[in-house]
Design a protein around this motif. Sequence first.
Motif, mmCIF file in Angstrom:
data_model
loop_
_atom_site.group_PDB
_atom_site.id
_atom_site.type_symbol
_atom_site.label_atom_id
_atom_site.label_comp_id
_atom_site.label_asym_id
_atom_site.label_seq_id
_atom_site.Cartn_x
_atom_site.Cartn_y
_atom_site.Cartn_z
ATOM 1 N N PRO A 162 42.136 40.835 40.122
ATOM 2 C CA PRO A 162 42.595 40.367 41.331
ATOM 3 C C PRO A 162 41.925 39.038 42.035
ATOM 4 O O PRO A 162 42.825 38.527 42.771
ATOM 5 N N LEU A 163 40.818 38.913 41.350
ATOM 6 C CA LEU A 163 40.095 37.568 42.062
ATOM 7 C C LEU A 163 40.921 36.352 41.239
ATOM 8 O O LEU A 163 40.915 35.342 41.867
ATOM 9 N N THR A 164 40.907 36.456 40.112
ATOM 10 C CA THR A 164 41.269 35.104 39.230
ATOM 11 C C THR A 164 42.672 35.050 38.711
ATOM 12 O O THR A 164 43.143 34.040 38.430
ATOM 13 N N GLY A 165 43.410 36.048 38.861
ATOM 14 C CA GLY A 165 44.646 36.353 38.216
ATOM 15 C C GLY A 165 44.892 36.224 36.816
ATOM 16 O O GLY A 165 45.785 36.387 36.055
ATOM 17 N N CYS A 166 43.548 36.427 36.183
ATOM 18 C CA CYS A 166 43.523 36.408 34.526
ATOM 19 C C CYS A 166 43.817 38.067 34.210
ATOM 20 O O CYS A 166 43.551 38.946 35.045
ATOM 21 N N GLY A 217 30.889 31.195 44.982
ATOM 22 C CA GLY A 217 31.093 31.541 43.720
ATOM 23 C C GLY A 217 32.508 32.163 43.200
ATOM 24 O O GLY A 217 32.838 31.696 42.138
ATOM 25 N N ASP A 218 33.296 32.684 44.145
ATOM 26 C CA ASP A 218 34.613 33.218 43.934
ATOM 27 C C ASP A 218 35.293 32.032 43.948
ATOM 28 O O ASP A 218 36.301 32.177 43.064
ATOM 29 N N GLN A 219 35.215 30.954 44.469
ATOM 30 C CA GLN A 219 36.055 29.682 44.390
ATOM 31 C C GLN A 219 35.649 29.263 43.138
ATOM 32 O O GLN A 219 36.874 28.925 42.575
ATOM 33 N N VAL A 220 34.535 28.862 42.606
ATOM 34 C CA VAL A 220 34.462 28.558 41.342
ATOM 35 C C VAL A 220 35.126 29.270 40.418
ATOM 36 O O VAL A 220 35.808 28.879 39.382
ATOM 37 N N LEU A 221 35.071 30.644 40.308
ATOM 38 C CA LEU A 221 35.739 31.410 39.342
ATOM 39 C C LEU A 221 37.413 31.257 39.223
ATOM 40 O O LEU A 221 37.931 31.248 38.417
ATOM 41 N N TRP A 252 36.187 38.220 31.308
ATOM 42 C CA TRP A 252 35.473 39.613 30.690
ATOM 43 C C TRP A 252 34.538 40.256 31.256
ATOM 44 O O TRP A 252 34.165 41.530 31.279
ATOM 45 N N GLY A 253 34.055 39.568 32.364
ATOM 46 C CA GLY A 253 33.026 40.079 33.374
ATOM 47 C C GLY A 253 31.987 39.237 34.093
ATOM 48 O O GLY A 253 31.694 38.269 33.310
ATOM 49 N N GLY A 254 31.927 39.347 35.160
ATOM 50 C CA GLY A 254 30.936 38.131 36.189
ATOM 51 C C GLY A 254 31.433 36.716 35.946
ATOM 52 O O GLY A 254 33.005 36.569 36.362
ATOM 53 N N ASP A 255 30.990 35.716 35.288
ATOM 54 C CA ASP A 255 31.441 34.518 35.192
ATOM 55 C C ASP A 255 32.124 34.184 33.544
ATOM 56 O O ASP A 255 31.862 33.120 33.128
ATOM 57 N N GLU A 256 32.202 35.289 32.819
ATOM 58 C CA GLU A 256 32.551 34.961 31.418
ATOM 59 C C GLU A 256 34.037 35.468 31.354
ATOM 60 O O GLU A 256 34.422 36.044 31.994
ATOM 61 N N PHE A 257 34.732 34.710 30.444
ATOM 62 C CA PHE A 257 36.073 34.658 29.984
ATOM 63 C C PHE A 257 36.302 34.902 28.628
ATOM 64 O O PHE A 257 35.419 34.052 27.718
#
Length: 429
Positions: free
Chosen positions: A278-282, A328-332, A352-357
Amino acid sequence: MDRVPGYAWLMVLATVVVVAVAAAVPFASASGGAEQIVGSVRIGIAPHPMSLNPPTLLGSGALVATGLLLLLFFYRRRLYILGWVSSWVLLAASMFLLGRPYQVPQVSYLAYGISQFLGILSALMLVLSADAYPSRPRVGRTYVYVLVPLLLWFALAPLALGPNTVFAPGHVLMAGAAGAAGVAYLILLRHTKMMGAVVVGGALIVIAALHVWIVLTVPAPDSPGVTTGLLVRCVAYLVMALGMQLMTFEDMTLELRRTNRRLERARGRLRRMVITDPLTGCRNRRFFDEIINRELQRHHRHAIPLSLLFVDIDRFKAVNDSLGHDVGDQVLRQVAAFLLANIREADYVFRWGGDEFLVLMSCAEDEARRRGLALQNAFASAPQARSLPPGVGLSIGCAEVQAGSNILALIRTADERMYQNKREQRRVH
């Protein structure tokens, strides 16, 4: 829609039976004998000769149609069906007034005028029913302002001037209302594609034409042509009643299709919510678990190269700790938007989790490494990177899927290579 209690169905069914029996009573023989006598000779059980009264016949049929439509209304609770019921009730009242014998001429003139007025109202209710199909019709005070003087004219003019004063005007108004209703139902075909609307609209056009024929060819209310026109109208009304039944069935089918489409859209939205971060759309790890076996099978069956790209955001923890989680959410979101915009449609981007894609690519490892390096450089020079906190960048590691590879082991390998890439970037800077 609320359900009708079970006992209501029994009451309506009993009403229909009573109406049908009552409609048949006028046609029953008064003697009730089982044999017919012609002169002095018995002719077995032949029926007694009788003459049918066309207005009474049509009125009785209108009551039967009313009962059937009431059943549909209790089941469907639609305003347009209530308009049909009102039209048939008014038609039955009009015909019964017209078909009953009167001893006093003035009373028969009054009954004829009111019958004509009720016939006009019956046709107008069909216009309202067509308007009520897509939405609630607008009925204002102007209807009352027009109908009250019309009622006074049709009730009083025959008493003062004779029935001919309301004969042609009544049929002209009924023709106009029936024609307008017919056109309205035919217009519904463009939006609903219901054959029932075509049948109802066509029958109403025929009824309007019959009223015009009466005005043009029949000189008086008691001419034989009126009876002929009425008998033909009985057939047209029968066709219209069948069209109403068909239209109701098609309306239920159309509503079912619309409900199914809404359910499919809701299912699609729910599906997207389940497999999307929901945060990034990925896509999320749930979707990765769903499609990875299919992609591995495609890789083995068609020898299509497949690689994993592990992406990590540099200095993300420092951004969260110093600037807050909102930044941080904006950076993601910006990193995710960049990856989605620069990855081929055939590839997948997962949070994938946290700041990992994690990126699943249809290419060999050498090409995946080159594309990963291109992503790093493109992100460093991208306009959106300038609005991010200092030091935010991408570290990337990749691994190629081999025959018999364990996918989790490959992800760990790509993760380790990503950390190696991160250390190399720190030494450079």
